[in-house]
Scaffold this motif. Structure first.
Motif, PDB file in Angstrom:
ATOM      1  N   GLY A   1      -5.869   8.561  -5.741  1.00  0.00           N
ATOM      2  CA  GLY A   1      -5.967   9.750  -4.921  1.00  0.00           C
ATOM      3  C   GLY A   1      -7.383  10.028  -4.456  1.00  0.00           C
ATOM      4  O   GLY A   1      -8.120   9.120  -4.073  1.00  0.00           O
ATOM      5  N   TYR A   2      -7.777  11.319  -4.528  1.00  0.00           N
ATOM      6  CA  TYR A   2      -9.107  11.739  -4.104  1.00  0.00           C
ATOM      7  C   TYR A   2      -9.822  12.420  -5.273  1.00  0.00           C
ATOM      8  O   TYR A   2      -9.234  13.236  -5.982  1.00  0.00           O
ATOM      9  CB  TYR A   2      -9.022  12.701  -2.918  1.00  0.00           C
ATOM     10  CG  TYR A   2      -8.748  11.998  -1.610  1.00  0.00           C
ATOM     11  CD1 TYR A   2      -9.786  11.703  -0.730  1.00  0.00           C
ATOM     12  CD2 TYR A   2      -7.452  11.607  -1.276  1.00  0.00           C
ATOM     13  CE1 TYR A   2      -9.534  11.050   0.474  1.00  0.00           C
ATOM     14  CE2 TYR A   2      -7.194  10.948  -0.075  1.00  0.00           C
ATOM     15  CZ  TYR A   2      -8.240  10.667   0.783  1.00  0.00           C
ATOM     16  OH  TYR A   2      -7.999  10.007   1.964  1.00  0.00           O
ATOM     17  N   PHE A   3     -11.104  12.070  -5.442  1.00  0.00           N
ATOM     18  CA  PHE A   3     -11.910  12.608  -6.533  1.00  0.00           C
ATOM     19  C   PHE A   3     -12.886  13.658  -6.020  1.00  0.00           C
ATOM     20  O   PHE A   3     -13.421  13.558  -4.911  1.00  0.00           O
ATOM     21  CB  PHE A   3     -12.735  11.502  -7.195  1.00  0.00           C
ATOM     22  CG  PHE A   3     -11.935  10.545  -8.036  1.00  0.00           C
ATOM     23  CD1 PHE A   3     -11.625  10.853  -9.359  1.00  0.00           C
ATOM     24  CD2 PHE A   3     -11.517   9.331  -7.520  1.00  0.00           C
ATOM     25  CE1 PHE A   3     -10.904   9.965 -10.136  1.00  0.00           C
ATOM     26  CE2 PHE A   3     -10.800   8.440  -8.289  1.00  0.00           C
ATOM     27  CZ  PHE A   3     -10.491   8.755  -9.598  1.00  0.00           C
ATOM     28  N   ILE A   4     -13.122  14.654  -6.865  1.00  0.00           N
ATOM     29  CA  ILE A   4     -14.282  15.526  -6.768  1.00  0.00           C
ATOM     30  C   ILE A   4     -15.109  15.249  -8.014  1.00  0.00           C
ATOM     31  O   ILE A   4     -14.612  15.402  -9.138  1.00  0.00           O
ATOM     32  CB  ILE A   4     -13.911  17.021  -6.708  1.00  0.00           C
ATOM     33  CG1 ILE A   4     -12.996  17.311  -5.519  1.00  0.00           C
ATOM     34  CG2 ILE A   4     -15.173  17.879  -6.651  1.00  0.00           C
ATOM     35  CD1 ILE A   4     -13.652  17.110  -4.184  1.00  0.00           C
TER      36      ILE A   4
ATOM     37  N   LEU B   1     -12.621  22.188  -3.584  1.00  0.00           N
ATOM     38  CA  LEU B   1     -14.000  22.531  -3.213  1.00  0.00           C
ATOM     39  C   LEU B   1     -14.119  24.009  -2.831  1.00  0.00           C
ATOM     40  O   LEU B   1     -15.109  24.668  -3.170  1.00  0.00           O
ATOM     41  CB  LEU B   1     -14.462  21.646  -2.064  1.00  0.00           C
ATOM     42  CG  LEU B   1     -14.824  20.202  -2.419  1.00  0.00           C
ATOM     43  CD1 LEU B   1     -15.201  19.420  -1.168  1.00  0.00           C
ATOM     44  CD2 LEU B   1     -15.973  20.164  -3.424  1.00  0.00           C
ATOM     45  N   GLU B   2     -13.121  24.507  -2.132  1.00  0.00           N
ATOM     46  CA  GLU B   2     -13.140  25.926  -1.751  1.00  0.00           C
ATOM     47  C   GLU B   2     -13.130  26.815  -2.985  1.00  0.00           C
ATOM     48  O   GLU B   2     -13.854  27.829  -3.045  1.00  0.00           O
ATOM     49  CB  GLU B   2     -11.941  26.241  -0.858  1.00  0.00           C
ATOM     50  CG  GLU B   2     -12.012  25.613   0.533  1.00  0.00           C
ATOM     51  CD  GLU B   2     -10.768  25.893   1.358  1.00  0.00           C
ATOM     52  OE1 GLU B   2      -9.840  26.559   0.818  1.00  0.00           O
ATOM     53  OE2 GLU B   2     -10.703  25.453   2.516  1.00  0.00           O
ATOM     54  N   ARG B   3     -12.326  26.456  -3.981  1.00  0.00           N
ATOM     55  CA  ARG B   3     -12.267  27.268  -5.199  1.00  0.00           C
ATOM     56  C   ARG B   3     -13.567  27.158  -6.000  1.00  0.00           C
ATOM     57  O   ARG B   3     -14.005  28.142  -6.622  1.00  0.00           O
ATOM     58  CB  ARG B   3     -11.060  26.837  -6.040  1.00  0.00           C
ATOM     59  CG  ARG B   3      -9.724  27.146  -5.358  1.00  0.00           C
ATOM     60  CD  ARG B   3      -8.530  26.632  -6.139  1.00  0.00           C
ATOM     61  NE  ARG B   3      -8.385  27.312  -7.432  1.00  0.00           N
ATOM     62  CZ  ARG B   3      -7.364  27.106  -8.258  1.00  0.00           C
ATOM     63  NH1 ARG B   3      -6.388  26.256  -7.910  1.00  0.00           N
ATOM     64  NH2 ARG B   3      -7.297  27.760  -9.414  1.00  0.00           N
ATOM     65  N   LEU B   4     -14.189  25.975  -5.978  1.00  0.00           N
ATOM     66  CA  LEU B   4     -15.483  25.824  -6.649  1.00  0.00           C
ATOM     67  C   LEU B   4     -16.545  26.663  -5.943  1.00  0.00           C
ATOM     68  O   LEU B   4     -17.366  27.322  -6.596  1.00  0.00           O
ATOM     69  CB  LEU B   4     -15.903  24.355  -6.671  1.00  0.00           C
ATOM     70  CG  LEU B   4     -15.125  23.433  -7.611  1.00  0.00           C
ATOM     71  CD1 LEU B   4     -15.507  21.971  -7.374  1.00  0.00           C
ATOM     72  CD2 LEU B   4     -15.378  23.800  -9.083  1.00  0.00           C
TER      73      LEU B   4
END
Length: 291
Positions: free
Chosen positions: A227-230, A151-154
């Motif tokens: 895992g975890y999704f974005i 999220l930080e990179r996005l």
């Protein structure tokens, strides 16, 4: 000797072993007895689903199969006509011997196959012609911290597709820049634009949250299988026509949910008679794998 109980119906150990052998042959696992425990559990669930269909489809869905329809289905499978009963009886007897099944057992399995088809048709008719759909993409990472880093990179302006190709653990969508959905057959020759998705084609644990997203805005980290999704919704339509592929997928989901509900209501299958007696378990495996 009882092996599995489904409601008021019990399946004896001999029948269970013969069905297990059919499954071993179907999957080509004759030389892999180490797969026995997986197949035993799978068969127990199959028998549970079959018996639920026989018991509950007529009552809950109004779907049933007549003896005459079963007879016609057997004739079609054998490629024979009922007008030649002598040939029919001979070939049918060979079919029973080949599968190591009695006439009653074979007809019961045929009935289940017909019921499955008809129940699928019932649920297919319940799928609307148009439904809310999205085009979306995803990035799957192992931990929540990794998802927060994505999220930080996005937020810093990096491209979602590039990050998916670099970081995503989902092999099915990674090389597509995270794109989900069917490839539209109409555009397949031009590169295959990824298709649209309905809520019922997504995992129930996150379907609602995906459809609540604004177009172009990435989701917060969402836990899911692996895992975890974005997630990111690229387009959204409130009333898009359902394709044939989607109808099949959605009706299959409805069917699965109905079966799961029946399993919960009637607590099936009960495999205690088999799993709590190692002698029974071992005998069934030896017969199924010709040990």
């Amino acid at each position: 000797s009882k092996a599995v109980q489904v409601g008021e119906t019990s399946f004896d150990l001999d029948y269970f072993a013969r069905r297990l052998k059919l499954m071993v042959t179907e999957y080509g696992l004759q030389e892999q007895p180490e797969q026995a425990s997986v197949l035993v559990n799978l068969l127990a669930n199959v028998l549970g689903s079959e018996e639920l269909l026989r018991q509950r489809a007529p009552v809950d869905l109004g779907v049933s199969v007549s003896p005459g329809e079963i007879e016609l289905e057997i004739s079609d499978r054998l490629g024979l006509s009922q007008s030649d009963p002598e040939t029919f009886d001979r070939v049918y007897e060979q079919e029973l011997e080949r599968n190591d099944l009695s006439d009653e057992e074979y007809r019961r399995m045929t009935e289940v196959d017909l019921l499955t088809t008809r129940v699928q048709e019932v649920f297919s008719l319940s799928v609307p012609q148009t439904i809310e759909q999205v085009r979306m993409r995803q990035i799957l990472v192992g931990t929540e911290d990794e998802a927060l880093s994505v999220l930080e990179r996005l937020d810093a302006g990096e491209d979602f597709g590039d990050l998916a190709r670099e970081l995503s653990l989902d092999e099915e969508t990674k090389e597509e820049g995270g794109e989900r959905g069917w490839v539209d057959s109409a555009t397949e020759e031009e590169g295959g634009e990824r298709g649209w998705l309905t809520r019922d084609e997504l995992d129930l644990s996150y379907a609602v949250r995906v459809f609540d997203l604004e177009v172009g805005a990435p989701s917060e980290p969402i836990p899911g299988p692996g895992g975890y999704f974005i997630f990111e919704v690229e387009e959204k339509q409130a009333d898009r026509e359902v394709t044939a592929e989607q109808r099949t997928t959605i009706s299959g989901r409805y069917f699965s949910l109905w079966l799961a509900e029946q399993r919960t209501l009637f607590a099936v299958p009960d495999t205690q008679p088999l799993l709590e007696d190692f002698g029974k378990y071992e005998w069934a495996i030896e017969k199924a794998f010709d040990l």
